[in-house]
Scaffold this active site. Structure first.
Site, PDB file in Angstrom:
ATOM      1  N   HIS A   1       0.577  -0.849   0.171  1.00  7.48           N
ATOM      2  CA  HIS A   1       0.012   0.342   0.148  1.00  7.48           C
ATOM      3  C   HIS A   1       0.862   1.236  -0.234  1.00  7.48           C
ATOM      4  CE1 HIS A   1      -2.412   2.870   1.319  1.00  7.48           C
ATOM      5  NE2 HIS A   1      -3.669   1.791   1.256  1.00  7.48           N
TER       6      HIS A   1
ATOM      7  N   GLN B   1      -4.823  -4.809   6.688  1.00  6.81           N
ATOM      8  CA  GLN B   1      -5.808  -5.330   6.222  1.00  6.81           C
ATOM      9  C   GLN B   1      -6.153  -7.134   6.819  1.00  6.81           C
ATOM     10  OE1 GLN B   1      -8.282  -5.499   3.861  1.00  6.81           O
ATOM     11  NE2 GLN B   1      -7.442  -3.747   3.740  1.00  6.81           N
TER      12      GLN B   1
ATOM     13  N   LYS C   1     -10.813  -0.118   9.356  1.00  6.78           N
ATOM     14  CA  LYS C   1     -10.889  -1.639   9.072  1.00  6.78           C
ATOM     15  C   LYS C   1     -11.364  -2.734   9.377  1.00  6.78           C
ATOM     16  CE  LYS C   1      -8.582   0.383   5.111  1.00  6.78           C
ATOM     17  NZ  LYS C   1      -7.075   0.133   4.570  1.00  6.78           N
TER      18      LYS C   1
ATOM     19  N   CYS D   1      -4.279   2.105  -4.117  1.00 13.00           N
ATOM     20  CA  CYS D   1      -3.496   2.878  -3.493  1.00 13.00           C
ATOM     21  C   CYS D   1      -2.218   1.424  -3.512  1.00 13.00           C
ATOM     22  CB  CYS D   1      -3.700   2.902  -2.027  1.00 13.00           C
ATOM     23  SG  CYS D   1      -4.838   3.504  -1.914  1.00 13.00           S
TER      24      CYS D   1
HETATM   25  C1  PLP Z   1      -5.871   0.494   4.130  1.00 16.20           C
HETATM   26  C2  PLP Z   1      -4.673   0.660   4.148  1.00 16.20           C
HETATM   27  C3  PLP Z   1      -3.709   1.420   4.612  1.00 16.20           C
HETATM   28  C4  PLP Z   1      -4.157   3.055   5.279  1.00 16.20           C
HETATM   29  O1  PLP Z   1      -4.573   2.428   6.185  1.00 16.20           O
HETATM   30  P1  PLP Z   1      -5.199   3.853   6.749  1.00 16.20           P
HETATM   31  O2  PLP Z   1      -6.266   3.255   7.760  1.00 16.20           O
HETATM   32  O3  PLP Z   1      -5.891   4.704   5.554  1.00 16.20           O
HETATM   33  O4  PLP Z   1      -4.305   4.576   7.414  1.00 16.20           O
HETATM   34  C5  PLP Z   1      -2.028   1.270   4.707  1.00 16.20           C
HETATM   35  N1  PLP Z   1      -2.085  -0.546   4.183  1.00 16.20           N
HETATM   36  C6  PLP Z   1      -3.142  -1.277   4.027  1.00 16.20           C
HETATM   37  C7  PLP Z   1      -2.709  -2.886   3.225  1.00 16.20           C
HETATM   38  C8  PLP Z   1      -4.259  -1.409   4.352  1.00 16.20           C
HETATM   39  O5  PLP Z   1      -5.440  -1.621   3.663  1.00 16.20           O
END
Ligand code: PLP
Length: 419
Positions: free
Chosen positions: A132, A212, A235, A373
Site C-alpha cells: 500500500h 487488512q 478496517k 493505493c
Molecule cells: C487501508 C490500508 C492502509 C492505510 O490505512 P489508513 O487507515 O488509511 O491509515 C495501509 N495498508 C493497508 C494494507 C491498507 O489496507
C-alpha cells in the site's frame, strides 16, 4: 446481542450477525445493498455506534488532565480501550500500544522517529512491490532526508512476494523490512513470520502493516516476533480516526518524540522540555477519545464473536467467489496466491474497471475499482487497476451470487457483441 463464542457444532449464524450492523439493511439504487468494499473500510456493529454515542451523550471530557468526574470517567474508558487493544494483539505491556489516527500515521511515526534517527547514507529499507502507498511513501520521504534507499522486493505474477529475491537482497545494509500482513489489492497472505526471521538474521528490524489482517485473523505480536505492528480501527469494525502503533519496548523507549505539544511532555520551559514516558511521549495533543473507546467496543465485539466460525464463513465466501470468477467467461483474476484472504481482484476483458464498478453500483453492489493505493503493483502487471470485491463475515453466499448475476448484466451492457 450476539450469542458469544459458539460451540463447534453451532453453525455460524450470518443473519444474526447482520442484524448487529444496521447499515447493511438498506436499498441502494433500488436494490438491496451488497457491501463488498470491506478492504476500504468495514461497517460498524451497533455496539460500536452505541459506545461512541454514550461517550458524547454521557461523559465527553478531555483525558488525563481534568480533576472532575467526567474527565476521570473518560480517562478510565480511554485507557481501558488501550488495555483491550494490547490484549487483542497479545502485547506484553499496555505501554507498547500507541494511539494513532490509523495505519498511515503509525507508519509515519516509525519513519519520522525510529527511521529518521537510525538510518543513514547507504542503509536500505526493503519494501515488497505490492505494498500500500502508506507503506511505501513514508520510507521514501525519510530516505530522502537520511540518504538511505528504498528497495522494492519483487512480486511474482501470482501476487506473492518473491522470497528468493528477498533473501538475495538481504545483507547488513538492510536496516528495515516493511511488509504488509495481508495485501489490500490482491488479498495475498504474506509469509510474515518467515520474513521477520530472515530480517532478524541480518540485524534488520521488521515492521508489519496489519491494516487488512486484523479483520480476518487473530494477531499475536509476540508469536510473530515483529518489531512494529500497525493497524487501523476502521478496517476492523471500529471507527475511523483511530489506530495503533505497537512497538517492541526497547525500540520505543529509545525513540525520540515526533510531534510536540500537550500530553507528550513532562515539564516545559524555555530552557528545555522533558518528555513523558511510553506511550504518551508519542501522543501529542488531544487524542480521538471517542475513537479509542469505539475501537475498544469493536474489540469486545470481536472477542464475543465466534471468530473461528466467522473465518470459516469468510473462506467459504471467497472460495465461492473465486470459483465463479474462474468459470465466468472474460473474467481474469489478478493475483492467484496460494494463500488469500478477503479479496477477489479481477478484470472483465474489454471493459474498464471504473465502468464495471459504476454499473455494479447501479445494481446496489458496492465494490472498489482502481489501483487500490498500490500503483507500483498495477504498473508491474501493466493494468490500470482492478475491480475489487472484498468480504467480511457479515456477507452472505447470496451476495456473492448477486455479484456475478450483476456482472453478467454488466457484460451484456458493456460488451453486447461478446457471448
Ligand atoms: C487501508 C490500508 C492502509 C492505510 O490505512 P489508513 O487507515 O488509511 O491509515 C495501509 N495498508 C493497508 C494494507 C491498507 O489496507
Amino acid at each position: 446481542m450476539n450469542s458469544g463464542p459458539a460451540s463447534a457444532t453451532t453453525p455460524f449464524d450470518v443473519e444474526a450477525v447482520r442484524a448487529e450492523f444496521p447499515i447493511l439493511d438498506q436499498q441502494v439504487n433500488g436494490h438491496p445493498l451488497v457491501y463488498l468494499d470491506n478492504a476500504a473500510t468495514s461497517q460498524k456493529p451497533k455496539a460500536v455506534i452505541d459506545a461512541i454515542c454514550d461517550y458524547y451523550t454521557g461523559y465527553n471530557s478531555n483525558v488525563h488532565r481534568g480533576a472532575h468526574f467526567l474527565a476521570d470517567k473518560a480517562t478510565r474508558r480511554f485507557e481501558q480501550a488501550r488495555h483491550k487493544a494490547a490484549a487483542f494483539i497479545n502485547s506484553p505491556r499496555v505501554e507498547q500500544v500507541i494511539w494513532t489516527r490509523g495505519t498511515t500515521e503509525a507508519i509515519n511515526l516509525v519513519a519520522n522517529s525510529w527511521a529518521a534517527s537510525n538510518l543513514g547514507p547507504g542503509d536500505r529499507v526493503l519494501v515488497p512491490a505490492l505494498e500500500h502507498h502508506s507503506n511505501i511513501v513514508p520510507w521514501q520521504m525519510v530516505a530522502q532526508r537520511t540518504g538511505a534507499r528504498v528497495h522494492p522486493i519483487a512480486v511474482t505474477g501470482d501476487g506473492e512476494i518473491d522470497l528468493a529475491a528477498l533473501e538475495a537482497g538481504l545483507d547488513e545494509r538492510v536496516k528495515l523490512i516493511a511488509v504488509g500482513h495481508i495485501s489490500n489489492a490482491l488479498g495475498t497472505v504474506n509469509p510474515v513470520q518467515t520474513i521477520i526471521a530472515l530480517g532478524h538474521n541480518v540485524g534488520a528490524k521488521v515492521l508489519i502493516d496489519g491494516a487488512q489482517a486484523v479483520a480476518h485473523t487473530p494477531v499475536d505480536v509476540q508469536a510473530l516476533d515483529c518489531d512494529f505492528y500497525a493497524f487501523s480501527g476502521h478496517k476492523m469494525f471500529g471507527p475511523t480516526g483511530i489506530g495503533v502503533l505497537w512497538g517492541r519496548e526497547s525500540l520505543l523507549s529509545a525513540m525520540p518524540p515526533w510531534q510536540g505539544g500537550g500530553e507528550m511532555i513532562e515539564t516545559v520551559s524555555f530552557d528545555g522540555t522533558t518528555y513523558q514516558g511510553l506511550p504518551y511521549r508519542f501522543e501529542a495533543g488531544t487524542p480521538d477519545i471517542a475513537g479509542a473507546i469505539g475501537l475498544g467496543a469493536a474489540i469486545d465485539y470481536l472477542n464475543a464473536l465466534d471468530r473461528a466460525g466467522a473465518a470459516a464463513h469468510e473462506t467459504a465466501l471467497l472460495d465461492r467467489a473465486i470459483e465463479q470468477a474462474e468459470s465466468f467467461p472474460g473474467v481474469q483474476r489478478i493475483g492467484q496466491a496460494h494463500q488469500v484472504a478477503g479479496v477477489l481482484s479481477f478484470l472483465l476483458e474489454g471493459a474498464h474497471p471504473a465502468d464495471v464498478g459504476m454499473l455494479l453500483d447501479q445494481q446496489g453492489i458496492a465494490v472498489r475499482t482502481g489501483h487500490h493505493c498500490a500503483q507500483p503493483l498495477m504498473t508491474q502487471y501493466h493494468i490500470p487497476g482492478t475491480v475489487r470485491a472484498s468480504f467480511a463475515f457479515y456477507n452472505t453466499t447470496d451476495e456473492v451470487d448477486r455479484l456475478f448475476e450483476a456482472l453478467t448484466k454488466v457484460k451484456h451492457m458493456l460488451l453486447p457483441e461478446v457471448k
